[in-house]
Design a protein around this motif. Sequence first.
Motif, PDB file in Angstrom:
ATOM      1  N   SER A 304     129.934 124.970  35.001  1.00  0.00           N
ATOM      2  CA  SER A 304     129.325 124.842  33.664  1.00  0.00           C
ATOM      3  C   SER A 304     127.924 124.251  33.734  1.00  0.00           C
ATOM      4  O   SER A 304     127.151 124.374  32.775  1.00  0.00           O
ATOM      5  CB  SER A 304     130.212 123.974  32.769  1.00  0.00           C
ATOM      6  N   LEU A 305     127.567 123.644  34.874  1.00  0.00           N
ATOM      7  CA  LEU A 305     126.239 123.036  34.994  1.00  0.00           C
ATOM      8  C   LEU A 305     125.134 124.059  35.226  1.00  0.00           C
ATOM      9  O   LEU A 305     123.951 123.704  35.177  1.00  0.00           O
ATOM     10  CB  LEU A 305     126.234 122.019  36.144  1.00  0.00           C
ATOM     11  N   VAL A 306     125.497 125.317  35.493  1.00  0.00           N
ATOM     12  CA  VAL A 306     124.458 126.316  35.764  1.00  0.00           C
ATOM     13  C   VAL A 306     123.634 126.620  34.520  1.00  0.00           C
ATOM     14  O   VAL A 306     122.595 127.292  34.605  1.00  0.00           O
ATOM     15  CB  VAL A 306     125.066 127.620  36.323  1.00  0.00           C
ATOM     16  N   THR A 307     124.072 126.128  33.367  1.00  0.00           N
ATOM     17  CA  THR A 307     123.280 126.320  32.151  1.00  0.00           C
ATOM     18  C   THR A 307     121.907 125.690  32.295  1.00  0.00           C
ATOM     19  O   THR A 307     120.936 126.142  31.656  1.00  0.00           O
ATOM     20  CB  THR A 307     124.021 125.704  30.948  1.00  0.00           C
ATOM     21  N   ILE A 308     121.784 124.662  33.143  1.00  0.00           N
ATOM     22  CA  ILE A 308     120.508 123.980  33.322  1.00  0.00           C
ATOM     23  C   ILE A 308     119.456 124.915  33.904  1.00  0.00           C
ATOM     24  O   ILE A 308     118.256 124.708  33.748  1.00  0.00           O
ATOM     25  CB  ILE A 308     120.691 122.733  34.234  1.00  0.00           C
ATOM     26  N   VAL A 309     119.892 125.982  34.595  1.00  0.00           N
ATOM     27  CA  VAL A 309     118.955 126.942  35.192  1.00  0.00           C
ATOM     28  C   VAL A 309     118.992 128.271  34.436  1.00  0.00           C
ATOM     29  O   VAL A 309     118.703 129.323  34.985  1.00  0.00           O
ATOM     30  CB  VAL A 309     119.260 127.148  36.691  1.00  0.00           C
ATOM     31  N   SER A 310     119.406 128.207  33.173  1.00  0.00           N
ATOM     32  CA  SER A 310     119.377 129.374  32.277  1.00  0.00           C
ATOM     33  C   SER A 310     120.332 130.481  32.697  1.00  0.00           C
ATOM     34  O   SER A 310     120.054 131.662  32.484  1.00  0.00           O
ATOM     35  CB  SER A 310     117.948 129.934  32.175  1.00  0.00           C
ATOM     36  N   LEU A 311     121.455 130.100  33.291  1.00  0.00           N
ATOM     37  CA  LEU A 311     122.547 131.046  33.519  1.00  0.00           C
ATOM     38  C   LEU A 311     123.677 130.628  32.584  1.00  0.00           C
ATOM     39  O   LEU A 311     124.178 129.512  32.680  1.00  0.00           O
ATOM     40  CB  LEU A 311     123.010 131.015  34.981  1.00  0.00           C
ATOM     41  N   TYR A 312     124.065 131.523  31.703  1.00  0.00           N
ATOM     42  CA  TYR A 312     124.992 131.143  30.638  1.00  0.00           C
ATOM     43  C   TYR A 312     126.424 131.517  31.024  1.00  0.00           C
ATOM     44  O   TYR A 312     126.889 132.628  30.777  1.00  0.00           O
ATOM     45  CB  TYR A 312     124.583 131.812  29.328  1.00  0.00           C
ATOM     46  N   ASP A 313     127.093 130.573  31.672  1.00  0.00           N
ATOM     47  CA  ASP A 313     128.501 130.768  32.021  1.00  0.00           C
ATOM     48  C   ASP A 313     129.340 130.603  30.758  1.00  0.00           C
ATOM     49  O   ASP A 313     128.837 130.679  29.644  1.00  0.00           O
ATOM     50  CB  ASP A 313     128.921 129.768  33.100  1.00  0.00           C
ATOM     51  N   LEU A 314     130.634 130.363  30.929  1.00  0.00           N
ATOM     52  CA  LEU A 314     131.532 130.271  29.781  1.00  0.00           C
ATOM     53  C   LEU A 314     131.119 129.162  28.816  1.00  0.00           C
ATOM     54  O   LEU A 314     131.110 129.345  27.599  1.00  0.00           O
ATOM     55  CB  LEU A 314     132.970 130.046  30.274  1.00  0.00           C
ATOM     56  N   THR A 315     130.763 128.004  29.354  1.00  0.00           N
ATOM     57  CA  THR A 315     130.345 126.889  28.496  1.00  0.00           C
ATOM     58  C   THR A 315     128.987 127.158  27.853  1.00  0.00           C
ATOM     59  O   THR A 315     128.790 126.928  26.651  1.00  0.00           O
ATOM     60  CB  THR A 315     130.292 125.581  29.308  1.00  0.00           C
ATOM     61  N   GLY A 316     128.048 127.641  28.643  1.00  0.00           N
ATOM     62  CA  GLY A 316     126.726 127.934  28.107  1.00  0.00           C
ATOM     63  C   GLY A 316     126.739 129.052  27.089  1.00  0.00           C
ATOM     64  O   GLY A 316     125.929 129.067  26.152  1.00  0.00           O
TER      65      GLY A 316
END
Length: 367
Positions: A304-316
Amino acid sequence: MQDTFQPIAPRSVPGASGGVIAWFKNNLFSNPVNSIMTVIMLAAVLFTLSQATSWSLTHAVFGADLEACNSARGIGACWGVIAEKGRLILLGLYPQEEQWRPVVATSLMLGVVALSCMPAFWNKSLLIMWPTMLVVYFTLMKGGVLGLVEVSTDQWGGLPLTVMLTVIAMTLAFPLAIMVALGRRSNMPAIRTLCTLYVELIRGVPLITILFMASFMLPLFMPSGTNIDVLIRVVVGITLFSAAYMAEVVRGGLQALPKGQTEAAATLGLTFWQTQRKIVMPQALTTVVPSLMNTFIGMFKDTSLVTIVSLYDLTGAVGLALNSDADWRPFKMEGLFFIAAIYFAFCFAMSRYSLWVEKRTAVSKSR
């Protein structure tokens, strides 16, 4: 003088010393204080359950009716937000007309993972299934061949991205962790020092920092014109991070193994790698199955932390779907509950499989 036998009067049956009633009496109602606390806690639990049931079921709105959801705000849940935004939450920014591709690709990946967990497939067939699955997965997701429209990786998201990051990172991190664990126990000072520095350096830095450096700082040190896809950089970052923690888990299993095992293998003339493959690793890994599975579960949630690099996983993808729509934004809580249920389902399945592996290895040890 001989005594005459005189039977005594019958006594009442003693209270039950076992069973549910006895357990409640001994543990919850053993004295007045415990009884009062039990009643208070039971009343609090029943009140909470009644309120949760009223909010989530009784007064909830299940259809994608915005007006009904606004009317029920504060009284009942608006599960209609899942019907309205579910596709975007589950699949992210992937083009709508091509969304059958991530569905098929993710189903294929999860199917191969499920087959890999079955003892009937613990053979050379896995060496064929996994490369084939990966080729088909990335062909479907990326496209550009066989008449498929090309979709850039920055449009991948939702559950397919979460599953892919977890499976790929887990597959790459596990053998790397074994090699690092062996390196930390090596008799060669250079290898032992290098592995120790790697583990201590990675464990001393948060994952979010590693992802940030891999995505934004690494390109600054690359030659001009060189561009590594952000998804590859994220996979490498998660793999290196997870391998460091997993290596310590494996090293704990290696240290728990009696030294006589390796000495016996040496007397039989086995080489170092034969000893590790046939004697040491099977016993060491079965010892640390719970810790390994704990690392896998943590890795699954850390994606879920990949949102920080603009990859929108399930949480993002939840934020992406609801933050940009003012009408449905007030019902973000329901969206978070929805993905929480998905995370729980995957983590619970991994936990149950871990228990099954533990029982299976325990049976083999008792023979």
